[in-house]
Scaffold this motif. Structure first.
Motif, PDB file in Angstrom:
ATOM      1  N   ASN A  67      31.710  24.394  13.698  1.00 13.74           N
ATOM      2  CA  ASN A  67      32.554  23.986  12.563  1.00 13.74           C
ATOM      3  C   ASN A  67      31.774  23.760  11.273  1.00 13.74           C
ATOM      4  N   CYS A 294      39.893  29.087  12.428  1.00 11.57           N
ATOM      5  CA  CYS A 294      39.982  29.811  11.148  1.00 11.57           C
ATOM      6  C   CYS A 294      38.640  30.413  10.774  1.00 11.57           C
ATOM      7  N   CYS A 298      34.225  27.704  15.279  1.00 13.50           N
ATOM      8  CA  CYS A 298      35.070  26.507  15.364  1.00 13.50           C
ATOM      9  C   CYS A 298      35.369  26.235  16.830  1.00 13.50           C
ATOM     10  N   ILE A 300      37.184  23.457  17.633  1.00 16.91           N
ATOM     11  CA  ILE A 300      38.410  22.645  17.667  1.00 16.91           C
ATOM     12  C   ILE A 300      39.640  23.563  17.704  1.00 16.91           C
ATOM     13  N   CYS A 302      42.327  24.438  15.399  1.00 18.08           N
ATOM     14  CA  CYS A 302      43.600  23.757  15.117  1.00 18.08           C
ATOM     15  C   CYS A 302      44.669  24.704  14.594  1.00 18.08           C
ATOM     16  N   CYS A 486      33.710  21.065   8.803  1.00 18.28           N
ATOM     17  CA  CYS A 486      35.152  20.843   8.755  1.00 18.28           C
ATOM     18  C   CYS A 486      35.393  19.340   8.874  1.00 18.28           C
TER      19      CYS A 486
HETATM   20  S1  SF4 Z   1      39.363  22.700  13.117  1.00 16.52           S
HETATM   21 FE1  SF4 Z   1      40.955  23.874  12.067  1.00 16.52          FE
HETATM   22  S2  SF4 Z   1      40.443  23.739   9.873  1.00 16.52           S
HETATM   23 FE2  SF4 Z   1      38.624  23.090  11.033  1.00 16.52          FE
HETATM   24  S3  SF4 Z   1      37.400  24.970  11.220  1.00 16.52           S
HETATM   25 FE3  SF4 Z   1      38.692  24.843  13.048  1.00 16.52          FE
HETATM   26  S4  SF4 Z   1      40.584  25.990  12.638  1.00 16.52           S
HETATM   27 FE4  SF4 Z   1      39.502  25.633  10.682  1.00 16.52          FE
END
Ligand code: SF4
Length: 576
Positions: A67, A294, A298, A300, A302, A486
């Motif tokens: 991230n 995204c 990453c 996470i 989201c 992030c």
């Molecule tokens: S957690 Fe969400 S906003 Fe953050 S990098 Fe990953 S997909 Fe993008």
């Protein structure tokens, strides 16, 4: 090895230079804000020759740290008139860092109305005409650029809103699917890019490589600990990957802080229809992807894909703030309409928070009825067509409020409030009032502690403890934004001490430093001081660090609270 690219749009020249001493040790927001402070006259026109647009990956960009690929975009803001840093996910930050570019500084102005695109590859930089992209939305722009440069590149672009220099115009960044769904949304930075005649930046990472690391073993170990903390925390390991940021609709509604009908109530009857649980359910039913990152790296993830009833892609999962702004704040409970408006904002290149507030203020001014989803889409169509009404709406909530004689205009420093009512989540109210950026939840996300109880428990309805909470979070956030992380990593960082230590260890291992946790805190303070310095010289005073008066004298249901943190206390936020 690391460099800054200076792109002068007046004479179409490009220079590559070593990072000056004054900017050493900075990245992301720290670097964009340092350059704005040192090189931009605070009283200049934001869309004039004196402003500069800076794009910078963070200190941990170009590495395998989870991230860490955010890109910061900075300038003097056309919306607030102060300093602005807006950061975004997508691939551009990671790609620039892998090319060894610490910042692109776009200078000068094009006054002939011509458009250009900037191509950036390993040791190769070129400006070329882009008049064929004139008037195109971000989706069509990226499609044309993909035809020319292939789909392995990353693209940064503006839509017509940026070309028209609207104060709510965003800068779009392509995601892992090479779609322009991620945006440096806040503060009108798209208008700065448009004023310079720069329609797009093409970043070709094909000959890029991972950023050099002084102590590879130490970095690897710390990166592993960091990723483990992100996976183990309930918010980043379960809630966000399953329901996206829209999981917050029901949580904030339950807390009585979901601004409804232009901040006139803290609860929305139709919340469940637009919440993350519904978003997930219909995505699975339509066989869409409900969990996506995204950016590369990453853990996470989201985001997701919003498909229409026929299974066609409409938009990425609208973020919580987007769903709120175009939904509950306009009393709209139609997720399909919200997703279409999200797509329209991404395409024309507008900040969804500012646009949703503009629509809600227009509704309060009698332009349409609250709850009229079709009417809201008609207003969006006005913006897309660039009619005079559309341009007023695209100039943000404050302009709309003045145009239609509305008293209740939810802005600070001219920037519209995000999706948490400051009377029910008072810590974030302190952040809205005092942030160098104007009303901005990300600048010091006290919602985490007020509502989710991450990093402690400060009662969201009481005045006590909110100033300290906001101060600590604003300092920490400035450091996180400088690292290029992030912001959602803040949840484990607040709750798992080793997550923060791992960030410090990674910065040390990458650059061969021996910073302590306190040094990283000092870095955050330094960034905030630079931003305050710029704003003061631009003419801001403590009178600008206030919420609109209706938050102080109109009680918010269901808690019947007002924002009651004294001005004298707000003035102590930056006492460090
Ligand atoms: S957690 Fe969400 S906003 Fe953050 S990098 Fe990953 S997909 Fe993008």
């Amino acid at each position: 090895m690391f460099k800054i690219l200076r792109v002068n749009m007046s004479d179409l020249s490009i220079k590559s230079e070593e990072i000056p001493e004054a900017y050493q040790g900075l990245g992301g927001r720290g670097l964009t804000s340092a350059i704005v402070l040192k090189e931009v006259e605070p009283t200049c026109s934001p869309i004039g020759a004196g402003n500069k647009l800076i794009l910078a990956p963070g200190l941990l960009g170009g590495t395998n740290c989870a991230n860490s690929g955010r890109i910061s975009v900075g300038a003097k803001s056309p919306l607030t008139g102060g300093i602005k840093e807006s950061n975004s996910g997508g691939q551009a930050g990671q790609y620039l860092a892998k090319l060894g570019i610490f910042a692109i500084v776009v200078e000068g102005l094009r006054e002939d109305g011509k458009l250009y695109k900037l191509y950036v590859a390993k040791d190769k930089y070129e400006l070329s005409p882009a008049d064929d992209l004139k008037g195109l939305g971000n989706y069509a722009t990226v499609d044309k650029l993909k035809n020319e440069f292939g789909d392995k590149a990353g693209f940064v672009s503006i839509g017509p809103a940026g070309e028209w220099k609207l104060a709510a115009a965003s800068v779009a960044i392509t995601d892992t699917e090479v779609r322009p769904t991620r945006h440096a949304g806040r503060g009108g930075l798209g208008a700065v890019m448009g004023s310079k005649g720069l329609k797009a930046i093409v970043i070709d990472p094909s000959e890029g490589e991972l950023a050099p690391i002084v102590d590879k073993e130490a970095f690897k170990g710390a990166a592993k600990r960091f990723a483990k903390a992100l996976s183990e925390h309930a918010v980043t390991g379960q809630g966000l990957p399953t329901y996206g940021t829209d999981v917050l609709i029901n949580i904030i509604n339950e807390a009585g802080g979901l601004p409804t009908r232009n901040f006139s109530s803290g609860r929305f009857e139709g919340a469940d229809k637009v919440g993350g649980e519904t978003l997930n359910k219909i995505t699975v039913e339509r066989k869409g992807n409900p969990t996506r990152g995204c950016m590369t790296g990453c853990v996470i993830r989201c985001s997701g894909d919003f498909l229409d009833k026929k299974g066609q892609f409409v938009s990425k999962w609208p973020e919580y703030e987007t769903v709120w702004a175009l939904g509950p704040n306009c009393e709209i409970d139609d997720l399909e309409a919200i997703a279409r408006m999200d797509r329209a904002c991404d395409d024309i290149g507008l900040d969804t928070i500012e646009t949703g507030n503009a629509l809600a203020v227009a509704m309060e001014g009698g332009v349409k009825e609250f709850g009229d989803a079709a009417g809201a889409e008609e207003l969006m169509a006005e913006i897309v067509k660039g009619t005079p009404l559309g341009r007023i709406l695209g100039s943000g909530a404050a302009v709309v409020g003045k145009t239609f004689g509305v008293r209740r205009i939810p802005v600070v420093k001219n920037q519209a409030l995000p999706a948490y009512d400051p009377r029910a989540v008072k810590g974030v109210g302190v952040t809205y009032a005092t942030s160098t950026m104007g009303a901005d939840h990300t600048a010091g996300y006290a919602v985490a502690t007020n509502i989710m109880k991450a990093g402690g428990d400060v009662d969201p309805l009481k005045a006590e403890g909110q100033v300290k909470l906001s101060r600590d979070l604003q300092v920490a956030t400035a450091a996180i934004d400088t690292a290029g992380l992030c912001l959602f990593v803040a949840f484990p960082v607040l709750d798992i001490p080793d997550a923060f230590n791992a960030i410090v260890d990674m910065i040390n291992a990458k650059y061969g430093l021996s910073l302590t946790g306190d040094d990283v805190g000092s870095l955050g303070q330094r960034v905030l001081k630079m931003e305050r310095d710029f704003n003061m010289r631009a003419g801001f005073t403590s009178a600008d660090d206030r919420l609109p008066e209706f938050f102080k004298n109109e009680k918010l249901s269901p808690h019947n609270e007002v924002f009651d943190i004294p001005d004298e206390e707000l003035d102590t936020v930056f006492n460090f």
